[in-house]
Design a protein around this motif. Structure first.
Motif, PDB file in Angstrom:
ATOM      1  N   ASN A  66      18.992   3.331  -2.625  1.00 42.12           N
ATOM      2  CA  ASN A  66      18.779   4.434  -1.687  1.00 42.12           C
ATOM      3  C   ASN A  66      18.299   5.664  -2.454  1.00 42.12           C
ATOM      4  O   ASN A  66      19.077   6.475  -2.942  1.00 42.12           O
ATOM      5  CB  ASN A  66      20.077   4.754  -0.926  1.00 42.12           C
ATOM      6  N   GLN A  67      16.982   5.751  -2.599  1.00 38.80           N
ATOM      7  CA  GLN A  67      16.389   6.894  -3.296  1.00 38.80           C
ATOM      8  C   GLN A  67      15.079   7.262  -2.622  1.00 38.80           C
ATOM      9  O   GLN A  67      14.590   6.561  -1.725  1.00 38.80           O
ATOM     10  CB  GLN A  67      16.160   6.564  -4.773  1.00 38.80           C
ATOM     11  N   ASP A  68      14.509   8.358  -3.029  1.00 38.81           N
ATOM     12  CA  ASP A  68      13.249   8.831  -2.478  1.00 38.81           C
ATOM     13  C   ASP A  68      12.098   8.033  -3.098  1.00 38.81           C
ATOM     14  O   ASP A  68      11.823   8.141  -4.299  1.00 38.81           O
ATOM     15  CB  ASP A  68      13.093  10.325  -2.794  1.00 38.81           C
ATOM     16  N   TRP A  69      11.440   7.228  -2.275  1.00 38.75           N
ATOM     17  CA  TRP A  69      10.355   6.379  -2.774  1.00 38.75           C
ATOM     18  C   TRP A  69       8.975   7.000  -2.547  1.00 38.75           C
ATOM     19  O   TRP A  69       7.947   6.333  -2.741  1.00 38.75           O
ATOM     20  CB  TRP A  69      10.394   5.010  -2.062  1.00 38.75           C
ATOM     21  N   SER A  70       8.930   8.265  -2.184  1.00 39.64           N
ATOM     22  CA  SER A  70       7.644   8.905  -1.903  1.00 39.64           C
ATOM     23  C   SER A  70       6.671   8.920  -3.078  1.00 39.64           C
ATOM     24  O   SER A  70       5.442   8.948  -2.858  1.00 39.64           O
ATOM     25  CB  SER A  70       7.866  10.331  -1.389  1.00 39.64           C
ATOM     26  N   PRO A  71       7.134   8.907  -4.344  1.00 38.30           N
ATOM     27  CA  PRO A  71       6.166   8.844  -5.448  1.00 38.30           C
ATOM     28  C   PRO A  71       5.235   7.623  -5.365  1.00 38.30           C
ATOM     29  O   PRO A  71       4.126   7.658  -5.907  1.00 38.30           O
ATOM     30  CB  PRO A  71       7.052   8.783  -6.696  1.00 38.30           C
ATOM     31  N   LEU A  72       5.713   6.561  -4.683  1.00 35.45           N
ATOM     32  CA  LEU A  72       4.873   5.363  -4.584  1.00 35.45           C
ATOM     33  C   LEU A  72       3.597   5.642  -3.799  1.00 35.45           C
ATOM     34  O   LEU A  72       2.523   5.140  -4.148  1.00 35.45           O
ATOM     35  CB  LEU A  72       5.659   4.220  -3.929  1.00 35.45           C
ATOM     36  N   HIS A  73       3.702   6.447  -2.735  1.00 34.36           N
ATOM     37  CA  HIS A  73       2.508   6.772  -1.962  1.00 34.36           C
ATOM     38  C   HIS A  73       1.543   7.600  -2.799  1.00 34.36           C
ATOM     39  O   HIS A  73       0.318   7.422  -2.723  1.00 34.36           O
ATOM     40  CB  HIS A  73       2.876   7.524  -0.690  1.00 34.36           C
ATOM     41  N   GLN A  74       2.096   8.502  -3.593  1.00 38.13           N
ATOM     42  CA  GLN A  74       1.263   9.315  -4.473  1.00 38.13           C
ATOM     43  C   GLN A  74       0.483   8.440  -5.456  1.00 38.13           C
ATOM     44  O   GLN A  74      -0.688   8.698  -5.742  1.00 38.13           O
ATOM     45  CB  GLN A  74       2.143  10.306  -5.246  1.00 38.13           C
ATOM     46  N   LEU A  75       1.120   7.381  -5.932  1.00 38.13           N
ATOM     47  CA  LEU A  75       0.481   6.502  -6.916  1.00 38.13           C
ATOM     48  C   LEU A  75      -0.525   5.555  -6.263  1.00 38.13           C
ATOM     49  O   LEU A  75      -1.688   5.477  -6.683  1.00 38.13           O
ATOM     50  CB  LEU A  75       1.544   5.692  -7.658  1.00 38.13           C
ATOM     51  N   TYR A  76      -0.106   4.840  -5.236  1.00 36.91           N
ATOM     52  CA  TYR A  76      -0.931   3.756  -4.701  1.00 36.91           C
ATOM     53  C   TYR A  76      -2.065   4.221  -3.786  1.00 36.91           C
ATOM     54  O   TYR A  76      -2.855   3.403  -3.314  1.00 36.91           O
ATOM     55  CB  TYR A  76      -0.051   2.723  -4.004  1.00 36.91           C
ATOM     56  N   SER A  77      -2.152   5.508  -3.582  1.00 34.58           N
ATOM     57  CA  SER A  77      -3.308   6.045  -2.858  1.00 34.58           C
ATOM     58  C   SER A  77      -4.395   6.523  -3.825  1.00 34.58           C
ATOM     59  O   SER A  77      -5.445   6.994  -3.384  1.00 34.58           O
ATOM     60  CB  SER A  77      -2.874   7.205  -1.948  1.00 34.58           C
ATOM     61  N   ARG A  78      -4.156   6.365  -5.120  1.00 33.59           N
ATOM     62  CA  ARG A  78      -5.096   6.870  -6.121  1.00 33.59           C
ATOM     63  C   ARG A  78      -6.254   5.895  -6.336  1.00 33.59           C
ATOM     64  O   ARG A  78      -6.095   4.827  -6.936  1.00 33.59           O
ATOM     65  CB  ARG A  78      -4.363   7.103  -7.450  1.00 33.59           C
ATOM     66  N   GLU A  79      -7.435   6.288  -5.888  1.00 34.08           N
ATOM     67  CA  GLU A  79      -8.607   5.448  -6.056  1.00 34.08           C
ATOM     68  C   GLU A  79      -9.035   5.356  -7.512  1.00 34.08           C
ATOM     69  O   GLU A  79      -9.634   4.363  -7.931  1.00 34.08           O
ATOM     70  CB  GLU A  79      -9.761   5.994  -5.203  1.00 34.08           C
ATOM     71  N   ASP A  80      -8.757   6.394  -8.316  1.00 35.45           N
ATOM     72  CA  ASP A  80      -9.163   6.368  -9.722  1.00 35.45           C
ATOM     73  C   ASP A  80      -8.352   5.365 -10.525  1.00 35.45           C
ATOM     74  O   ASP A  80      -8.788   4.912 -11.591  1.00 35.45           O
ATOM     75  CB  ASP A  80      -9.052   7.756 -10.347  1.00 35.45           C
ATOM     76  N   VAL A  81      -7.184   4.980 -10.022  1.00 33.12           N
ATOM     77  CA  VAL A  81      -6.336   4.016 -10.731  1.00 33.12           C
ATOM     78  C   VAL A  81      -6.548   2.595 -10.209  1.00 33.12           C
ATOM     79  O   VAL A  81      -6.593   1.646 -10.993  1.00 33.12           O
ATOM     80  CB  VAL A  81      -4.840   4.402 -10.603  1.00 33.12           C
TER      81      VAL A  81
END
Length: 543
Positions: A489-504
């Motif tokens: 039970n933690q804040d998983w919002s960093p995942l959206h920040q990462l997996y929306s990155r087209e440069d990666v």
């Protein structure tokens, strides 16, 4: 006792060599050298292990057929010690040791290299190179200098080329500048001849559209010299005239690791004396022998202006530029490189240090098999000259399990952020553009989920590891830094920040319809110690 120089002198027992499994040249070495000295056809830049193990070796095979009579002249532009230590003491002979997946080795004496020269005006060899380039018989120059070898900078572009008289005011230091100088010598000597100085400039380096890279480098120098008034416009026109000079693409694929201790020991047991290791001041690792994997591919665009050495007699495939591109795309985006990256990410987390050892893992082997055959194959365009299924089969059954290949997941995991857009993003894009069933993608999303877990630098057993060097490592680790392993039970919002990155990833994975699926997998991988293995096993088994 068995020494390479004995073969050239004729003072050796051929029956002894052959009894120990050594394949000897089937051509008159001295006759080939004399013919090549007078009428050279091929100069190769880059005297490293891949050259001796592959281009020089297939020319050796061509010479063995008796259907050709010219060797190759090698020119080294970077590490001149290689010539002094790996070529000159052995009269340009070497031993190719092919490392087979069943643990056996094949030993072949390579005698196709007729001269070895230092490609720099500070050496007397430069005048010999000028002589060769001025010879109408020269058909092709080629390169295995790595992708970095095609670079240049503003200072080097501004260096004055060597004068026709042989003097120098410094001259370019980078390979492309030196080659441009030699092409200028050829143009001066042959521009008005019937042949007009026709020549093919052929990259054999392992990089996409490699012919464009060598062309860009050479043109940069020529254009600057014209601009500075150092050479006439007619020289640049010559380079741009595809009836005179061409820059074909090629796809090359063969692993040639540094000299292996097991190979050294096997050669010593045979009585083969030339088994010493060589390390230069520039940290080039070589030896009188070259060890390499058995599998190899060289696919070349057949666009030559003055004929070419018959490398097809040794196994090279000549075809169209379009087909070369299809083969390259097949290798890089589906049939080899993605499998390497997938197993490197998980191999690091599971504590592996050898790719060959990973291939014995009951989860990792089917993991990459299913990525290749089930998920990537639907978007492969069959190039025609190489069968994609056979290519993957060789990767999985012969190449990756090879016990002689000391490749590590840690090495392959270097620069992963730069590789993901090509190795996985392109496949996902094709699924989207072709309207394919996205539910077929399970293990590719698992690979991308594993990357977030990898960035934490914590193995599956909870111990730390050092992620491999990567230009974006610090930035991406900062994104996942708030995530904790073993905290459901933690804040998983960093995942959206990462997996929306087209440069990666090459595209926004949420827009592609995979974002939520990948997030769910990440949560499973972060569940705690042992979660990487459990999650990998679960999805591989289900797939």
């Amino acid at each position: 006792m068995m020494k390479l120089n004995d073969i050239l002198s004729g003072q050796f027992n051929a029956a002894e060599w052959e009894a120990k499994g050594y394949q000897l040249p089937q051509f008159d070495i001295q006759a080939v050298r004399e013919k090549t000295a007078k009428e050279p056809t091929w100069v190769h830049f880059g005297g490293g292990n891949i050259f001796r193990a592959f281009p020089a070796a297939i020319l050796n095979d061509a010479l063995n057929t008796g259907k050709y009579d010219r060797g190759v002249i090698v020119a080294e532009t970077f590490d001149f010690e290689v010539i002094d230590k790996a070529y000159t003491p052995y009269n340009n002979l070497s031993l190719l040791v092919s490392l087979q997946s069943d643990g056996n080795i094949e030993k072949k004496v390579i005698a196709s290299i007729t001269e070895a020269l230092k490609a720099d005006p500070q050496f007397d060899d430069w005048s010999r190179l000028v002589e060769i380039f001025r010879n109408p018989s020269l058909q092709m120059i080629s390169f295995t200098i790595t992708e970095k070898g095609y670079t240049y900078n503003e200072a080097d572009l501004g260096a004055s080329p060597v004068s026709p008289q042989g003097g120098t005011s410094g001259g370019p230091k980078f390979a492309m500048g030196k080659v441009c100088e030699l092409l200028y010598e050829r143009w001066q000597a042959l521009a008005t001849s019937p042949q007009g100085g026709a020549l093919t400039v052929q990259s054999m380096d392992n990089c996409s559209h490699n012919g464009d890279k060598v062309r860009a480098g050479i043109m940069a120098y020529a254009e600057r010299w014209v601009s500075d008034g150092l050479v006439p416009q007619a020289f640049l026109d010559y380079l741009k005239d595809e009836t005179k000079v061409t820059f074909p693409w090629s796809m090359i694929d063969k692993i040639t690791p540094r000299p292996h201790q097991k190979v050294k020991e096997l050669l010593e047991a045979d009585g083969f004396e030339d088994n010493n290791y060589i390390e230069t001041e520039k940290h080039t690792f070589t030896a009188p022998f070259v060890n390499a994997e058995e599998v190899q591919y060289l696919v070349i665009e057949d666009h030559y202006t003055n004929g070419r050495p018959p490398l097809h007699l040794g196994g090279a495939l000549y075809t169209t530029r379009e087909t070369v591109d299809k083969v390259e795309t097949m290798k890089v985006t589906t049939c080899l490189n993605p499998l390497h990256t997938a197993m490197s990410i998980y191999g690091c987390m599971l504590g592996y240090t050898l790719i060959s050892a990973e291939m014995a893992d009951e989860d990792l082997r089917p993991f990459i098999q299913k990525i290749g055959y089930m998920e990537a194959m639907p978007v492969v365009v069959d190039p025609g000259v190489l069968n994609p299924y056979e290519f993957i089969g060789a990767v999985i059954n012969r190449r990756l399990p090879n016990p002689f290949m000391p490749d590590a997941p840690q090495r392959i995991a270097m620069d992963t952020s730069q590789k993901l857009p090509i190795r996985f993003g392109e496949t996902i894009k094709k699924y989207v553009s072709r309207g394919l069933d996205m539910s077929n993608l399970v293990l590719i999303p698992l690979t991308l989920a594993g990357y977030t877990r990898y960035l934490k630098g914590i193995k599956d057993d909870g111990t730390p590891f050092e992620p491999s060097p990567d230009p974006m490592l610090s930035e991406l680790q900062a994104i996942v830094a708030p995530l904790e392993i073993g905290k459901p039970n933690q804040d998983w919002s960093p995942l959206h920040q990462l997996y929306s990155r087209e440069d990666v990833f090459g595209l926004d994975l949420y827009e592609a319809g995979l974002g939520q699926q990948i997030e769910g997998m990440v949560k499973e991988l972060y569940a705690g110690p042992g979660a990487v293995r459990r999650t990998l096993h679960k999805y591989v088994l289900a797939r």
